[in-house]
Design an enzyme around this catalytic site. Structure first.
Site, PDB file in Angstrom:
ATOM      1  N   LYS A  34     -39.493 -35.545  -4.273  1.00 47.99           N
ATOM      2  CA  LYS A  34     -38.756 -35.805  -3.023  1.00 47.99           C
ATOM      3  C   LYS A  34     -37.370 -36.404  -3.322  1.00 47.99           C
ATOM      4  O   LYS A  34     -36.357 -35.936  -2.833  1.00 47.99           O
ATOM      5  CB  LYS A  34     -39.537 -36.772  -2.108  1.00 47.99           C
ATOM      6  CG  LYS A  34     -40.929 -36.296  -1.752  1.00 47.99           C
ATOM      7  CD  LYS A  34     -41.661 -37.290  -0.877  1.00 47.99           C
ATOM      8  CE  LYS A  34     -42.037 -38.597  -1.530  1.00 47.99           C
ATOM      9  NZ  LYS A  34     -43.016 -38.518  -2.619  1.00 47.99           N
ATOM     10  N   ARG A  79     -44.282 -41.234   7.138  1.00 51.34           N
ATOM     11  CA  ARG A  79     -45.446 -40.843   6.337  1.00 51.34           C
ATOM     12  C   ARG A  79     -46.777 -41.376   6.860  1.00 51.34           C
ATOM     13  O   ARG A  79     -47.780 -41.353   6.136  1.00 51.34           O
ATOM     14  CB  ARG A  79     -45.247 -41.143   4.863  1.00 51.34           C
ATOM     15  CG  ARG A  79     -45.140 -42.530   4.436  1.00 51.34           C
ATOM     16  CD  ARG A  79     -45.269 -42.603   2.927  1.00 51.34           C
ATOM     17  NE  ARG A  79     -43.994 -42.708   2.275  1.00 51.34           N
ATOM     18  CZ  ARG A  79     -43.849 -42.666   0.957  1.00 51.34           C
ATOM     19  NH1 ARG A  79     -44.882 -42.503   0.170  1.00 51.34           N
ATOM     20  NH2 ARG A  79     -42.666 -42.796   0.416  1.00 51.34           N
ATOM     21  N   ARG A  85     -40.622 -41.063 -15.636  1.00 50.21           N
ATOM     22  CA  ARG A  85     -39.478 -41.242 -14.733  1.00 50.21           C
ATOM     23  C   ARG A  85     -38.638 -42.465 -15.112  1.00 50.21           C
ATOM     24  O   ARG A  85     -39.155 -43.508 -15.513  1.00 50.21           O
ATOM     25  CB  ARG A  85     -39.950 -41.423 -13.290  1.00 50.21           C
ATOM     26  CG  ARG A  85     -38.787 -41.797 -12.379  1.00 50.21           C
ATOM     27  CD  ARG A  85     -39.077 -41.700 -10.929  1.00 50.21           C
ATOM     28  NE  ARG A  85     -40.232 -42.473 -10.525  1.00 50.21           N
ATOM     29  CZ  ARG A  85     -40.847 -42.322  -9.363  1.00 50.21           C
ATOM     30  NH1 ARG A  85     -40.423 -41.411  -8.516  1.00 50.21           N
ATOM     31  NH2 ARG A  85     -41.885 -43.051  -9.052  1.00 50.21           N
ATOM     32  N   ARG A  99     -39.831 -48.181 -12.640  1.00 47.32           N
ATOM     33  CA  ARG A  99     -40.248 -48.866 -11.409  1.00 47.32           C
ATOM     34  C   ARG A  99     -41.485 -49.732 -11.607  1.00 47.32           C
ATOM     35  O   ARG A  99     -42.344 -49.420 -12.418  1.00 47.32           O
ATOM     36  CB  ARG A  99     -40.518 -47.816 -10.315  1.00 47.32           C
ATOM     37  CG  ARG A  99     -39.262 -47.453  -9.579  1.00 47.32           C
ATOM     38  CD  ARG A  99     -39.402 -46.294  -8.643  1.00 47.32           C
ATOM     39  NE  ARG A  99     -40.642 -46.235  -7.876  1.00 47.32           N
ATOM     40  CZ  ARG A  99     -40.903 -45.278  -6.995  1.00 47.32           C
ATOM     41  NH1 ARG A  99     -40.015 -44.323  -6.768  1.00 47.32           N
ATOM     42  NH2 ARG A  99     -42.046 -45.254  -6.337  1.00 47.32           N
ATOM     43  N   ARG A 130     -51.310 -45.012  -4.596  1.00 45.56           N
ATOM     44  CA  ARG A 130     -50.302 -44.236  -3.857  1.00 45.56           C
ATOM     45  C   ARG A 130     -50.821 -42.834  -3.550  1.00 45.56           C
ATOM     46  O   ARG A 130     -50.581 -42.286  -2.470  1.00 45.56           O
ATOM     47  CB  ARG A 130     -48.999 -44.164  -4.662  1.00 45.56           C
ATOM     48  CG  ARG A 130     -48.153 -45.415  -4.486  1.00 45.56           C
ATOM     49  CD  ARG A 130     -47.253 -45.681  -5.653  1.00 45.56           C
ATOM     50  NE  ARG A 130     -46.294 -44.627  -5.913  1.00 45.56           N
ATOM     51  CZ  ARG A 130     -45.678 -44.458  -7.087  1.00 45.56           C
ATOM     52  NH1 ARG A 130     -45.931 -45.274  -8.087  1.00 45.56           N
ATOM     53  NH2 ARG A 130     -44.823 -43.494  -7.250  1.00 45.56           N
TER      54      ARG A 130
END
Ligand code: AP5
Length: 204
Positions: free
Chosen positions: A13, A85, A117, A150, A161
């Site tokens: 996203k 969401r 990431r 993160r 998640r």
């Protein structure tokens, strides 16, 4: 045009919202980044939000909606990433979206993407150590700021998640499918291939 990008963690996203903003010059509003900005301020609200994010739990709908509503007020064109969401967020948001782009991704692919990431601490651009590396190790190509991992990139938080996504966001996908504004994109391909399909949907 008002667009939302939805999909499980690691679907891309953030990656595609940034590419669309760069190409079509339409402002993107990234719910996760807006919340992480609040955390950085170390306010009482920021500390509360940090606790939710680090544990992979969705922040309460009211907090998410208030922040997003303030940001998009009066805007005619925008790209939303990761919002709305939950069905409650859909109801409370009250904006008519033109299109919802749903990026599908298999769990194992999403998990391996999240493991590699790296994100820019200043402009929030997203990189991947293998599939989308920065030109200079540990530095953002655009603003040269430091890249970071993160705090919700732990095994437990990722599992949580993915569960939230199934429970809270899949009904949102169904809702927009019924409204006939949902476009499904197979996100299990390279960044270039997925983006080729997404950009075709943009006619400004
Ligand atoms: P958020 O930041 O939105 O996290 P998420 O939904 O878990 O999604 P990610 O950001 O992890 O993944 P992405 O789909 O953006 O993938 P990316 O482009 O980075 O939310 C974090 C937290 O904030 C939530 O847990 C919650 O606490 C809170 N929150 C957020 N929104 C909320 C809301 N509306 N309500 C309540 N709480 C909310 O890509 C991942 C990696 O893969 C990158 O390294 C990228 O380079 C790479 N990559 C991407 N696509 C490809 C591809 N096609 N091929 C190869 N590599 C790829």
């Amino acid at each position: 045009m008002k667009i939302a990008l939805l999909g499980p963690p690691g679907a891309g996203k953030g990656t595609f919202a940034q590419m669309l903003e760069d190409e079509f010059k339409v402002k993107r509003f990234v719910m996760g980044d807006l919340l992480r900005e609040e955390v950085k301020k170390k306010t009482k609200l920021g500390k509360e939000i940090k606790n939710y994010i680090d544990n992979g739990v969705l922040v309460p709908d009211e907090i998410a909606c208030n922040i997003m509503r303030r940001k998009i007020k009066g805007k005619k064109n925008y790209i939303l990433d990761g919002f709305p969401r939950t069905l409650l967020q859909v109801k409370s948001f009250k904006e008519d979206l033109d299109k919802v782009i749903y990026i599908t991704t298999k769990n194992e692919i999403a998990i391996s993407r999240l493991a590699g990431r790296r994100q820019c601490s200043k402009c929030h651009r997203v990189y991947h150590i293998k599939t989308n590396p920065p030109k200079e190790d540990g530095k953002c190509d655009f603003c040269k700021s430091k890249l970071y991992i993160r705090t919700d990139e732990t095994e437990e938080a990722i599992k949580q998640r993915l569960e939230n996504y199934k429970k809270e966001t899949e009904p949102v996908i169904e809702y927009y499918k019924k409204k006939k504004i949902l476009v499904e994109i197979n996100g299990n391909r390279s960044i270039k291939e997925v983006y080729e399909d997404i950009r075709k949907l943009f006619k400004w």
